[in-house]
Write an enzyme that holds these catalytic residues in place. Structure first.
Site, PDB file in Angstrom:
ATOM      1  CG  HIS A 115      50.645  30.133  27.397  1.00 18.09           C
ATOM      2  ND1 HIS A 115      51.568  30.588  28.297  1.00 18.09           N
ATOM      3  CD2 HIS A 115      50.049  31.244  26.879  1.00 18.09           C
ATOM      4  CE1 HIS A 115      51.544  31.914  28.325  1.00 18.09           C
ATOM      5  NE2 HIS A 115      50.617  32.347  27.476  1.00 18.09           N
TER       6      HIS A 115
ATOM      7  CG  ASP B 239      42.662  32.131  59.876  1.00 19.26           C
ATOM      8  OD1 ASP B 239      42.372  32.080  58.668  1.00 19.26           O
ATOM      9  OD2 ASP B 239      43.646  31.544  60.363  1.00 19.26           O
TER      10      ASP B 239
ATOM     11  CD1 TRP C 271      42.307  30.741  25.981  1.00 22.64           C
ATOM     12  CD2 TRP C 271      41.301  30.434  27.949  1.00 22.64           C
ATOM     13  NE1 TRP C 271      41.551  31.856  26.248  1.00 22.64           N
ATOM     14  CE2 TRP C 271      40.929  31.706  27.456  1.00 22.64           C
ATOM     15  CE3 TRP C 271      40.790  30.030  29.194  1.00 22.64           C
ATOM     16  CZ2 TRP C 271      40.056  32.559  28.145  1.00 22.64           C
ATOM     17  CZ3 TRP C 271      39.925  30.891  29.870  1.00 22.64           C
ATOM     18  CH2 TRP C 271      39.572  32.141  29.344  1.00 22.64           C
TER      19      TRP C 271
ATOM     20  CB  SER D 160      40.044  25.395  44.091  1.00 17.67           C
ATOM     21  OG  SER D 160      40.912  26.326  44.677  1.00 17.67           O
ATOM     22  CB  SER D 161      37.443  29.435  41.886  1.00 18.56           C
ATOM     23  OG  SER D 161      38.666  29.386  41.234  1.00 18.56           O
TER      24      SER D 161
ATOM     25  CG  HIS E 129      33.594  40.003  29.373  1.00 16.41           C
ATOM     26  ND1 HIS E 129      34.550  40.451  28.501  1.00 16.41           N
ATOM     27  CD2 HIS E 129      33.417  40.988  30.270  1.00 16.41           C
ATOM     28  CE1 HIS E 129      34.919  41.674  28.852  1.00 16.41           C
ATOM     29  NE2 HIS E 129      34.239  42.022  29.924  1.00 16.41           N
TER      30      HIS E 129
ATOM     31  CD  GLU F 251      38.566  33.672  34.995  1.00 14.02           C
ATOM     32  OE1 GLU F 251      37.647  33.363  35.783  1.00 14.02           O
ATOM     33  OE2 GLU F 251      39.776  33.588  35.290  1.00 14.02           O
TER      34      GLU F 251
ATOM     35  CE1 TYR G 110      36.631  44.597  33.282  1.00 14.05           C
ATOM     36  CE2 TYR G 110      35.099  43.109  32.202  1.00 14.05           C
ATOM     37  CZ  TYR G 110      35.882  44.251  32.178  1.00 14.05           C
ATOM     38  OH  TYR G 110      35.926  45.018  31.066  1.00 14.05           O
TER      39      TYR G 110
ATOM     40  CB  SER H  50      42.976  50.988  44.668  1.00 10.10           C
ATOM     41  OG  SER H  50      42.396  50.925  43.391  1.00 10.10           O
TER      42      SER H  50
ATOM     43  CG  HIS I 128      32.791  41.547  23.892  1.00  7.05           C
ATOM     44  ND1 HIS I 128      32.816  42.515  24.869  1.00  7.05           N
ATOM     45  CD2 HIS I 128      33.478  40.499  24.415  1.00  7.05           C
ATOM     46  CE1 HIS I 128      33.500  42.070  25.914  1.00  7.05           C
ATOM     47  NE2 HIS I 128      33.902  40.853  25.661  1.00  7.05           N
ATOM     48  CG  HIS I 129      34.803  37.142  23.985  1.00  2.00           C
ATOM     49  ND1 HIS I 129      36.151  37.318  24.183  1.00  2.00           N
ATOM     50  CD2 HIS I 129      34.201  37.729  25.050  1.00  2.00           C
ATOM     51  CE1 HIS I 129      36.352  37.978  25.323  1.00  2.00           C
ATOM     52  NE2 HIS I 129      35.191  38.241  25.860  1.00  2.00           N
TER      53      HIS I 129
ATOM     54  CB  THR J  82      37.420  51.141  32.701  1.00  2.00           C
ATOM     55  OG1 THR J  82      36.581  49.984  32.679  1.00  2.00           O
ATOM     56  CG2 THR J  82      38.863  50.701  32.770  1.00  2.00           C
TER      57      THR J  82
ATOM     58  CE  LYS K  86      37.495  49.919  39.486  1.00  2.00           C
ATOM     59  NZ  LYS K  86      38.127  50.019  40.801  1.00  2.00           N
TER      60      LYS K  86
ATOM     61  NE  ARG L 209      43.825  33.813  19.650  1.00  2.00           N
ATOM     62  CZ  ARG L 209      42.949  33.997  20.648  1.00  2.00           C
ATOM     63  NH1 ARG L 209      41.802  34.626  20.432  1.00  2.00           N
ATOM     64  NH2 ARG L 209      43.200  33.549  21.843  1.00  2.00           N
TER      65      ARG L 209
END
Ligand code: CU1
Length: 531
Positions: free
Chosen positions: A82, A111, A147, A174-175, A258, A260, A262, A273, A307-308, A333, A336, A455
């Site tokens: 998932h 293009d 994951w 790909s990315s 992390h 990722e 953002y 925006s 922090h993880h 943040t 924004k 979890r």
């Protein structure tokens, strides 16, 4: 460039002009940024459905305490796939789809810079997605490791783990190719007069996201390659018995992981925006500060990864550093959020579906930001680590943040993409059902998390039953509501009313984006700027 433009004229409504190909081969061989954007978006929606079914398996099992539907091993496979499918298969490709559709039109380019590589970037994805799904049918099934693919569990898994590692490599390729394409297009192919600081904000957020992706996808590739060599080639990077350290994996993973967050959030910020000014009939408030805040968030995202990992046994000085660095992110943040609210302030607001999703994003993403701030505090995180509070937090960021922005963007640009209007009443129904069921599903997970529910566990004590029942009911409501989205989009494509030149009356100044590719020669020096 011109050869590409000549053979691949218009959007998908002119499918018979594609280098002699038609039908499926036309989609396989296309180098048109609109075709490729469309394929990214449909692929992402299919993966969203696949990952969504896995979420419903999880919620069905958690409807009641005890084990009803799946065994613990399969439950772990569900949580793992998932997460992987939603992050890499659904959310990221969705925003690459937006990038393909919009960036060339927003900067006046014919293009993407590397049109053929663009085709390759997309067509890698279905193979990567297939590998993830095939892993379920290998001996031992898909890896039930979460994951994040933490060592040392990954070393013991079956061949499904190898397929997953290969899939991550492909997704990363790909990315990276997509990002190189986006960065090059923005830096080299802007029309005369389209200076960087006049670009629509969506382009800015993707320029910065492109750099983030190029920086961190190789780090993830390194992490899974080290896992692969630990599994098959006798290394011991993550094996303490051989002189390695499983915590090393977590450091490498989250140095990717992390940023990722953002990579997912920044393009969503870009979409919002653009929606908010259009429905406020005002220019975006604080354009330059938006650009600098986006860059500031991206830079800070590199120095907060641990922090993880507060609970792995790091020194207090390390905990303090990562705590202070993380809380710093609240500043850009906050800039924004302030700017979005200030854009709406005294605007002539209307709330069509795109604006509803943008407003929903603003409210719920900010809530997810606040719980992120809560979790950044070491003493609190030590209590809440690996509980449902964390699950609630990041689903507010990923679903109410990224997914709501993507829905808003689809409704906002569907008239430009298809030339047709969607059914506004049904769009509003989709928003409200999504909004209500999202909160029914995830708000209550804050409560079970605070009460200590862990979890990634298929069983739980009776005391958690009420909130889990509520959450599961919400999840099924949420899932079914997304079929309405599919219906609204298909109805729009097939039989929607013809879209006017400017569907959103007013500050939507992208009136030339409905023109065919290549965009006509255009100089922005004689035009009002498009931000
Ligand atoms: Cu993080």
């Amino acid at each position: 460039m011109s050869a590409v433009v000549d053979t691949h004229g218009h959007g998908h409504e002119h499918g018979d002009h594609h280098g002699g190909y038609s039908g499926l081969m036309r989609w396989v061989t296309t180098t048109n940024h609109k075709d490729i954007g469309t394929m990214y978006l449909w692929f992402s929606f299919i993966m969203f459905m696949v990952g969504g079914v896995m979420a419903l398996v999880i919620r069905a099992e958690l409807f009641s305490p005890g084990l009803q539907i799946v065994n613990p091993d399969f439950f772990n496979q569900m949580t793992t796939m998932h997460g992987l499918i939603m992050v890499f298969g659904a959310i990221m490709p969705a925003f690459v789809g937006f990038a393909n559709w919009l960036i060339p039109m927003q900067i006046g380019a014919p293009d993407m810079a590397f049109a053929r590589m663009n085709n390759w970037s997309f067509w890698i994805l279905p193979f990567a997605g297939a590998l993830l799904i095939i892993s379920f049918f290998t001996p031992g099934g898909a890896p039930g490791v979460g994951w994040t693919l933490y060592a040392p569990l990954t070393v013991q898994m079956g061949i499904g783990m190898d397929l997953t590692i290969f899939a991550v490599h492909l997704l990363g390729m790909s990315s990276i190719m997509g990002s190189i394409n986006i960065v090059t297009t923005i830096l080299n192919m802007r029309a005369p007069g389209m200076t960087l600081m006049r670009m629509p904000l969506f382009c800015w957020t993707w320029l910065i996201t492109g750099y983030l992706l190029i920086a961190v996808m190789p780090v993830l590739a390194g992490a899974v390659t080290m896992t692969l060599t630990d599994r098959h080639f006798g290394t011991a990077f993550f094996n303490a018995a051989g002189g390695g350290d499983p915590v090393l994996y977590q450091h490498i993973f989250w140095f990717f992981g992390h940023p990722e967050v953002y990579i997912i959030a920044l393009p969503a910020f870009g979409v919002v925006s653009q929606i908010i000014p259009a429905f406020s009939r005002k220019p975006l408030f604080g354009y330059a500060s938006m650009v600098y805040a986006t860059a500031g968030i991206a830079i800070l995202s590199f120095i907060v990864w641990a922090h993880h990992m507060y609970t792995v046994g790091m020194p207090v000085t390390g905990q303090l550093f990562f705590m202070y660095a993380t809380t710093l992110i609240a500043i850009p943040t906050g800039v924004k959020v302030f700017n979005w609210v200030a854009t709406m302030w005294k605007g002539s607001l209307t709330f069509e579906t795109p604006m509803l999703f943008a407003a929903g994003f603003l409210f719920l993403f900010t809530l997810g930001g606040f719980t992120g701030l809560v979790l950044s505090l070491v003493p609190i995180d030590i209590q809440l680590h690996d509980t449902y509070y964390v699950v609630a937090h990041f689903h507010y960021v990923m679903v109410a943040g990224a997914l709501f922005a993507a829905f808003g963007g689809v409704y906002f640009w569907l008239p430009k993409w298809t030339g047709r209007m969607y059914d506004e009443t049904l769009g509003k129904w989709h928003f409200w059902l999504t909004m209500i069921f999202f909160n029914v599903t995830f708000f209550v997970q804050h409560f079970s998390g605070l009460a200590g529910m862990p979890r990634r566990i298929p069983d739980y004590p009776l005391m958690f039953e009420t909130w889990n029942k509520v959450s599961s009911i919400g999840a099924f409501g949420f899932g079914i509501s997304q079929l309405l989205f599919l219906y609204v989009v298909l109805k729009c494509i097939r039989s929607g009313a013809k879209a006017p030149e400017k569907p959103w009356e007013g500050a939507d100044s992208l009136e030339w984006t409905h023109l065919p590719t290549p965009a006509p020669y255009h100089t922005f020096e004689t035009q009002p700027d498009l931000r």
